[in-house]
Design a protein around this motif. Sequence first.
Motif, PDB file in Angstrom:
ATOM      1  N   ILE A  13       0.823  -1.352   0.069  1.00 38.17           N
ATOM      2  CA  ILE A  13      -0.024  -0.051   0.022  1.00 38.17           C
ATOM      3  C   ILE A  13       0.965   1.140   0.014  1.00 38.17           C
ATOM      4  O   ILE A  13       0.241   2.305  -0.608  1.00 38.17           O
ATOM      5  N   ILE A  14       1.950   1.283   0.651  1.00 37.90           N
ATOM      6  CA  ILE A  14       3.040   2.503   0.564  1.00 37.90           C
ATOM      7  C   ILE A  14       3.703   2.473  -0.625  1.00 37.90           C
ATOM      8  O   ILE A  14       3.751   3.685  -1.222  1.00 37.90           O
ATOM      9  N   ASP A  15       4.043   1.269  -1.230  1.00 32.63           N
ATOM     10  CA  ASP A  15       4.683   1.319  -2.496  1.00 32.63           C
ATOM     11  C   ASP A  15       3.783   2.160  -3.651  1.00 32.63           C
ATOM     12  O   ASP A  15       4.252   3.118  -4.417  1.00 32.63           O
ATOM     13  N   GLY A  16       2.319   1.636  -3.599  1.00 32.62           N
ATOM     14  CA  GLY A  16       1.646   2.546  -4.524  1.00 32.62           C
ATOM     15  C   GLY A  16       1.518   3.865  -4.280  1.00 32.62           C
ATOM     16  O   GLY A  16       1.259   4.520  -5.086  1.00 32.62           O
ATOM     17  N   LEU A  17       1.459   4.231  -2.843  1.00 35.12           N
ATOM     18  CA  LEU A  17       1.113   5.801  -2.661  1.00 35.12           C
ATOM     19  C   LEU A  17       2.557   6.357  -3.293  1.00 35.12           C
ATOM     20  O   LEU A  17       2.243   7.296  -4.201  1.00 35.12           O
ATOM     21  N   VAL A  18       3.740   5.859  -2.867  1.00 39.47           N
ATOM     22  CA  VAL A  18       4.920   6.500  -3.361  1.00 39.47           C
ATOM     23  C   VAL A  18       4.893   6.591  -4.892  1.00 39.47           C
ATOM     24  O   VAL A  18       5.421   7.585  -5.631  1.00 39.47           O
ATOM     25  N   ARG A  58       9.322   7.380   4.096  1.00 40.55           N
ATOM     26  CA  ARG A  58       8.592   7.338   2.869  1.00 40.55           C
ATOM     27  C   ARG A  58       7.619   8.184   2.729  1.00 40.55           C
ATOM     28  O   ARG A  58       7.456   8.551   1.357  1.00 40.55           O
ATOM     29  N   VAL A  59       6.711   8.464   3.743  1.00 38.77           N
ATOM     30  CA  VAL A  59       5.631   9.202   3.242  1.00 38.77           C
ATOM     31  C   VAL A  59       5.133  10.087   4.337  1.00 38.77           C
ATOM     32  O   VAL A  59       5.987  10.201   5.405  1.00 38.77           O
ATOM     33  N   ALA A  72      -1.864   8.936   5.367  1.00 36.36           N
ATOM     34  CA  ALA A  72      -0.637   9.239   4.739  1.00 36.36           C
ATOM     35  C   ALA A  72      -0.539   9.753   3.145  1.00 36.36           C
ATOM     36  O   ALA A  72      -1.722   9.615   2.666  1.00 36.36           O
ATOM     37  N   ALA A  73       0.379  10.722   2.863  1.00 35.93           N
ATOM     38  CA  ALA A  73       0.149  11.208   1.534  1.00 35.93           C
ATOM     39  C   ALA A  73       1.516  11.074   0.867  1.00 35.93           C
ATOM     40  O   ALA A  73       2.552  10.947   1.934  1.00 35.93           O
ATOM     41  N   ARG A  74       1.985  11.436  -0.106  1.00 37.30           N
ATOM     42  CA  ARG A  74       3.074  11.590  -0.515  1.00 37.30           C
ATOM     43  C   ARG A  74       3.873  12.935  -0.077  1.00 37.30           C
ATOM     44  O   ARG A  74       3.426  13.753   0.193  1.00 37.30           O
ATOM     45  N   LYS A  75       5.187  12.604  -0.026  1.00 37.72           N
ATOM     46  CA  LYS A  75       6.142  13.667   0.640  1.00 37.72           C
ATOM     47  C   LYS A  75       5.981  15.037  -0.079  1.00 37.72           C
ATOM     48  O   LYS A  75       6.176  16.246   0.105  1.00 37.72           O
ATOM     49  N   ASP A  76       5.793  14.784  -1.575  1.00 38.48           N
ATOM     50  CA  ASP A  76       5.920  15.948  -2.517  1.00 38.48           C
ATOM     51  C   ASP A  76       4.491  16.602  -2.657  1.00 38.48           C
ATOM     52  O   ASP A  76       4.226  17.151  -3.773  1.00 38.48           O
ATOM     53  N   ALA A  77       3.336  16.092  -1.766  1.00 35.45           N
ATOM     54  CA  ALA A  77       2.003  16.565  -2.224  1.00 35.45           C
ATOM     55  C   ALA A  77       1.764  18.051  -1.683  1.00 35.45           C
ATOM     56  O   ALA A  77       0.604  18.281  -1.623  1.00 35.45           O
TER      57      ALA A  77
END
Lengths: 449, 254
Positions: free
Chosen positions: B77-82, B102-103, B216-221
């Motif tokens: 689930i984290i891989d897909g978000l990233v 990572r997130v 959780a969201a991407r860090k670049d969001a």
Amino acid sequence: MPLRRHIEEQLTLVGAGRIFVVLAVVYAVAVVGLSVGFLRHVETGAASIQEQRIPAILTQNRNAVKVERLGSLVRSVYLARDARIERQVQLQVSALTQSFSLDRNERLSAGGRRIAEEVKRIVELRTLARSSPGDAAEEEIIVRRAYEDAMKAVEGLSQYLAGDAALAADDVSRDIRDAASRIRGIWIAILAVPALGALLLFWLFQRHVVRPINGTIDRLATIGAENRDGPPMAEPVLGELRMITRAVEAYGELSAELRRTNEALQVLSGQDALTHVGNRRSFDAALDLAFAEGARADGRVSLLLLDLDNFKHINDVHGHQVGDVCLRTVASAIDGHCRGTGYKVARYGGEEFAVILPGADLAAAVLFAERLRVAVSALPVADVTARDGLRLTTSVGVASLDAATGTPAALIAAADAALYEAKNAGRNIVRCRRTEPAAPARAKSRSAG
Amino acid sequence: MWLSRRFGFTLLLLAAGLAPATAGAETLRVATEGAYPPFNYVAEDGSLAGFDVDIAKAICAEMKVVCSYRAVAWDGIIDGLVAGDYDLVVASMAHTPERAARVAFSDFYYRSHSVFIGDASQILGTSPENLAGRRIGVATETIQADYLKRTFPGLTIVEAPDSIVILKMLEAGEVDVVLGDAIQLLSWMEAAEHARFEYIGDPVGDAFLQSSARIAARKDAGDLVARVNEAIRHIRLDGTYDRINDAYFPFSIY
């Protein structure tokens, strides 16, 4: 003391202005610094209230709701008498009381554990009673005791949380109130200082600027007056004003001095104050001079004496002011005729004028006398002549002497005698006297009738 | 005529320029696990439901964005978000330093603790001695799995891909105890057929397991996390959160 004197000597309007500007700037900077610091403090307090204390209160609140919920679960388990419900409630009580550990509140966790244990006991007792029925009444008493203990624990936690939350909320509201009252106090102080400063400034301005200026103006007004013996002015503190005051005082002194000098000079000068032609004093000097110069040049000196006819009558009938006007008009007319001739006119007595004619012989003198007589008789004297038929005339006595042999006194006496003749002859007439017995051959004069 | 046509054309251009701003309200893709009842699960009609899903819907409404929802297996689930397959993960995800690397995480939207469950007549406690020789079940890639591996290295640990599978294994006797989230296990145990299972011992005292669930969201969001936090704050204050909470749990889990 020396410092104070030094300050008083050096203090100027510009200097005072600079001091004021410096004070204002220092005050503004201090206020800004103080306000920023204090507001930051308040801001920090508000942030701590928002980020820590209000969440803490909300947490207490949330836990109070949980405890209330716990109370109803305990009641449910006590009243249920149903294995499935008892089990569900017991599970919920476990999960709920365990969740107290998240808030790291020992009292809450301990209370929760106790309640969970009592509930577990109730469920165990009920289960036991169902599997092996015994003395129902006695069992009920034991269950009842466990239930009451659990409810007591719930009540204890509830009071603890309510009191704690109320205390925390009260703390917060007191802190907010304190901050507000401090802000109010500081702002009152910040505003009061300029207000009082303005009053002080106004008073200083009134005392050290307006009052000295008004005093100086009053002082200036008295300069023209005869009597300026007012009390001397206090010295202003401010340098510029002190300078102005001193200048005004000096100017006043100078002015008074000038007036005194002027009066003295008037006397000393040869001018007749009323008619502005020469006075008797200058006449004597001029006659002496004429004789001295005539003697050197081997020339003559002639003299006219003019006496206004019936002048006493004019004074009596029309008043001295009209008389003065007549004298001034006549003097001005004679002076006009003398201009450019080298002849010198002077007021000889009350209504008598004298004209010295250096270098002129008798004939020329008589001719000039006749011209003056005609001129005087034609004078318009103010509007008095027209209205009252007043007419100015003059009688003239003429004499002429050789400067080398004659004397001023002899010349005056001769002219006076001629004037006497003219008066006797009916006035408004010229008479001359020949007074040169020593040298008849040189006599050129003749009577001019 | 010419003028009005030209004017109309201009309007058309303007409308075309404005169109993305007005018609295209922001859309967000939300992922959840779908295998963690009652927080997130697939309902009988095939749609996603549960506390997490309702919270996600409330937050989307609060942010005035249109959200789509999909179920994604937990271990990816984290891989897909990233990778950008979706924008938010709302799946009862606990904050850990490894995940935070990572997130980006929002503020928490509920807190929970972990506890062992099992047959209380068989398992007497949670000490290593009590658990020796027992098969301990746990969902993979969870904080509970990490905890078990760190704390009981000598014990038999059975990992399953999600909570539904591991609880089925417990029911079938393939594992003896399960370590999981107390709230999640509560709902499972309330079912009549699971009556023989009880909480075993006290909740795990480890601070690591007293966790908080976050979005959780991407860090670049960009400011997405800040907006989510604001939305959480709002639904907490306006009662929306409490309504959702009461629909699933007997007490507040915030």
